[in-house]
Write a protein that holds these residues in place. Structure first.
Motif, mmCIF file in Angstrom:
data_model
loop_
_atom_site.group_PDB
_atom_site.id
_atom_site.type_symbol
_atom_site.label_atom_id
_atom_site.label_comp_id
_atom_site.label_asym_id
_atom_site.label_seq_id
_atom_site.Cartn_x
_atom_site.Cartn_y
_atom_site.Cartn_z
ATOM 1 N N VAL A 1 0.802 -1.204 0.000
ATOM 2 C CA VAL A 1 0.000 0.000 0.000
ATOM 3 C C VAL A 1 0.846 1.269 0.000
ATOM 4 C CG1 VAL A 1 -1.988 -1.116 1.071
ATOM 5 C CG2 VAL A 1 -0.307 0.006 2.504
ATOM 6 N N LEU A 2 2.149 1.125 0.080
ATOM 7 C CA LEU A 2 3.021 2.292 0.158
ATOM 8 C C LEU A 2 2.822 3.270 -1.007
ATOM 9 C CD1 LEU A 2 5.172 3.791 1.751
ATOM 10 C CD2 LEU A 2 6.900 2.448 0.539
ATOM 11 N N PRO A 10 -6.802 7.177 -1.568
ATOM 12 C CA PRO A 10 -7.528 6.188 -0.758
ATOM 13 C C PRO A 10 -7.776 4.908 -1.542
ATOM 14 C CG PRO A 10 -8.981 7.977 -1.415
ATOM 15 C CD PRO A 10 -7.611 8.319 -1.920
ATOM 16 N N TRP A 11 -7.961 3.802 -0.827
ATOM 17 C CA TRP A 11 -8.212 2.510 -1.463
ATOM 18 C C TRP A 11 -9.186 1.696 -0.622
ATOM 19 C CZ3 TRP A 11 -3.940 3.436 1.516
ATOM 20 C CH2 TRP A 11 -3.746 2.577 2.586
ATOM 21 N N ALA A 12 -9.697 0.663 -1.250
ATOM 22 C CA ALA A 12 -10.532 -0.332 -0.572
ATOM 23 C C ALA A 12 -10.278 -1.659 -1.270
ATOM 24 C CB ALA A 12 -12.000 0.040 -0.660
ATOM 25 N N PHE A 13 -10.534 -2.744 -0.571
ATOM 26 C CA PHE A 13 -10.346 -4.051 -1.199
ATOM 27 C C PHE A 13 -11.411 -5.015 -0.702
ATOM 28 C CE2 PHE A 13 -8.263 -5.007 2.774
ATOM 29 C CZ PHE A 13 -8.486 -6.362 2.956
ATOM 30 N N GLN A 28 -10.204 -11.129 9.945
ATOM 31 C CA GLN A 28 -8.923 -10.673 10.498
ATOM 32 C C GLN A 28 -8.137 -9.851 9.470
ATOM 33 O OE1 GLN A 28 -7.802 -14.702 11.597
ATOM 34 N NE2 GLN A 28 -7.543 -14.044 13.728
ATOM 35 N N ILE A 29 -8.208 -10.249 8.211
ATOM 36 C CA ILE A 29 -7.520 -9.504 7.157
ATOM 37 C C ILE A 29 -8.135 -8.113 7.014
ATOM 38 C CG2 ILE A 29 -7.032 -9.421 4.678
ATOM 39 C CD1 ILE A 29 -6.985 -12.534 4.788
ATOM 40 N N TYR A 30 -9.468 -8.050 6.965
ATOM 41 C CA TYR A 30 -10.141 -6.752 6.845
ATOM 42 C C TYR A 30 -9.822 -5.866 8.046
ATOM 43 C CZ TYR A 30 -13.039 -8.567 3.041
ATOM 44 O OH TYR A 30 -13.474 -9.085 1.856
ATOM 45 N N GLU A 31 -9.905 -6.434 9.241
ATOM 46 C CA GLU A 31 -9.675 -5.643 10.447
ATOM 47 C C GLU A 31 -8.234 -5.155 10.529
ATOM 48 O OE1 GLU A 31 -11.289 -7.981 13.641
ATOM 49 O OE2 GLU A 31 -13.340 -7.454 13.081
ATOM 50 N N TYR A 32 -7.282 -5.956 10.071
ATOM 51 C CA TYR A 32 -5.887 -5.520 10.040
ATOM 52 C C TYR A 32 -5.752 -4.300 9.130
ATOM 53 C CZ TYR A 32 -0.887 -5.447 9.165
ATOM 54 O OH TYR A 32 0.418 -5.064 9.029
ATOM 55 N N ASP A 33 -6.313 -4.380 7.938
ATOM 56 C CA ASP A 33 -6.223 -3.258 7.001
ATOM 57 C C ASP A 33 -6.873 -2.009 7.589
ATOM 58 O OD1 ASP A 33 -5.636 -2.284 4.145
ATOM 59 O OD2 ASP A 33 -7.771 -1.817 4.392
ATOM 60 N N MET A 34 -8.046 -2.164 8.180
ATOM 61 C CA MET A 34 -8.751 -0.999 8.736
ATOM 62 C C MET A 34 -7.992 -0.396 9.914
ATOM 63 S SD MET A 34 -12.748 -2.178 8.481
ATOM 64 C CE MET A 34 -12.529 -3.441 9.709
ATOM 65 N N PHE A 40 -4.610 6.166 7.197
ATOM 66 C CA PHE A 40 -3.731 6.574 6.102
ATOM 67 C C PHE A 40 -4.358 6.404 4.725
ATOM 68 C CE2 PHE A 40 -1.113 4.953 9.604
ATOM 69 C CZ PHE A 40 -0.483 6.140 9.958
ATOM 70 N N GLY A 41 -5.638 6.101 4.654
ATOM 71 C CA GLY A 41 -6.282 6.045 3.354
ATOM 72 C C GLY A 41 -7.125 4.832 3.056
ATOM 73 N N SER A 42 -7.086 3.794 3.892
ATOM 74 C CA SER A 42 -7.908 2.623 3.602
ATOM 75 C C SER A 42 -9.378 2.933 3.877
ATOM 76 C CB SER A 42 -7.489 1.427 4.463
ATOM 77 O OG SER A 42 -8.393 0.355 4.233
ATOM 78 N N LEU A 43 -10.214 2.634 2.895
ATOM 79 C CA LEU A 43 -11.663 2.793 3.029
ATOM 80 C C LEU A 43 -12.349 1.446 3.241
ATOM 81 C CD1 LEU A 43 -12.184 5.347 0.127
ATOM 82 C CD2 LEU A 43 -11.904 5.833 2.564
ATOM 83 N N THR A 44 -11.556 0.403 3.421
ATOM 84 C CA THR A 44 -12.070 -0.953 3.605
ATOM 85 C C THR A 44 -12.992 -0.998 4.818
ATOM 86 O OG1 THR A 44 -10.066 -1.856 2.637
ATOM 87 C CG2 THR A 44 -11.394 -3.356 3.965
ATOM 88 N N LYS A 45 -14.054 -1.783 4.718
ATOM 89 C CA LYS A 45 -15.014 -1.931 5.810
ATOM 90 C C LYS A 45 -15.343 -3.405 6.021
ATOM 91 C CE LYS A 45 -17.649 2.198 4.577
ATOM 92 N NZ LYS A 45 -18.995 2.656 4.191
ATOM 93 N N VAL A 46 -15.772 -3.729 7.226
ATOM 94 C CA VAL A 46 -16.440 -5.006 7.457
ATOM 95 C C VAL A 46 -17.915 -4.659 7.423
ATOM 96 C CG1 VAL A 46 -16.918 -6.865 9.072
ATOM 97 C CG2 VAL A 46 -14.582 -6.043 8.785
ATOM 98 N N GLY A 47 -18.598 -5.159 6.431
ATOM 99 C CA GLY A 47 -20.009 -4.858 6.274
ATOM 100 C C GLY A 47 -20.845 -6.062 6.621
ATOM 101 N N PHE A 48 -21.550 -6.563 5.633
ATOM 102 C CA PHE A 48 -22.371 -7.749 5.799
ATOM 103 C C PHE A 48 -21.475 -8.968 5.622
ATOM 104 C CE2 PHE A 48 -24.657 -11.157 3.644
ATOM 105 C CZ PHE A 48 -25.595 -11.446 4.614
ATOM 106 N N MET A 49 -21.394 -9.827 6.629
ATOM 107 C CA MET A 49 -20.592 -11.042 6.524
ATOM 108 C C MET A 49 -21.529 -12.214 6.243
ATOM 109 S SD MET A 49 -17.479 -10.025 6.825
ATOM 110 C CE MET A 49 -16.363 -11.329 7.244
#
Length: 120
Positions: A1-2, A10-13, A28-34, A40-49
């Motif tokens: 992400v550098l 900003p980004w999301a995945f 765990q991957i999503y929460e680490y990114d968030m 610093f720019g991540s827009l990733t969310k944990v939404g509906f699982m």
């Protein structure tokens, strides 16, 4: 992400079929990114699982910078790694619960769906 951070982009995945091959599950991957990159720019969310397969689905709104009115929607849907027949075969699928989640979203603005593995 550098490179994204250096350019202030900003980004999301969304996770996909190979992301569960390590020691972490998708949440765990999503929460680490968030946690690590959210400031610093991540827009990733944990939404509906979705059900027992731990597949995420969430929506990002692209807004007018002045009015904050939603102009466009980006739906990110995790295709997972277990196919719809329950076999682990490197290619996942979109779950019925994810399709139901999508159907209940507000579709008042144009949008696009992004998923790791496209469906026919």
């Amino acid at each position: 992400v550098l490179p994204m951070r250096q350019r202030n982009i900003p980004w999301a995945f969304t996770a996909g079929n190979h992301d569960r091959e390590g020691e972490w599950n998708a949440r765990q991957i999503y929460e680490y990114d968030m946690t690590k990159y959210g400031p610093f720019g991540s827009l990733t969310k944990v939404g509906f699982m979705a059900d027992e397969h731990d597949q995420n689905a969430y929506m990002l709104s692209v807004e007018d910078s002045l009015s904050k009115r939603s102009l466009f929607a980006i739906y990110l849907i995790d295709s997972g790694h277990v196919d719809c027949d329950g076999d682990w075969n490197y290619f996942g699928c979109i779950r019925a619960t994810q399709m139901e989640w999508f159907a209940h979203q507000n579709h008042s603005v144009p949008g696009i769906i992004y998923m790791h593995i496209p469906s026919p």
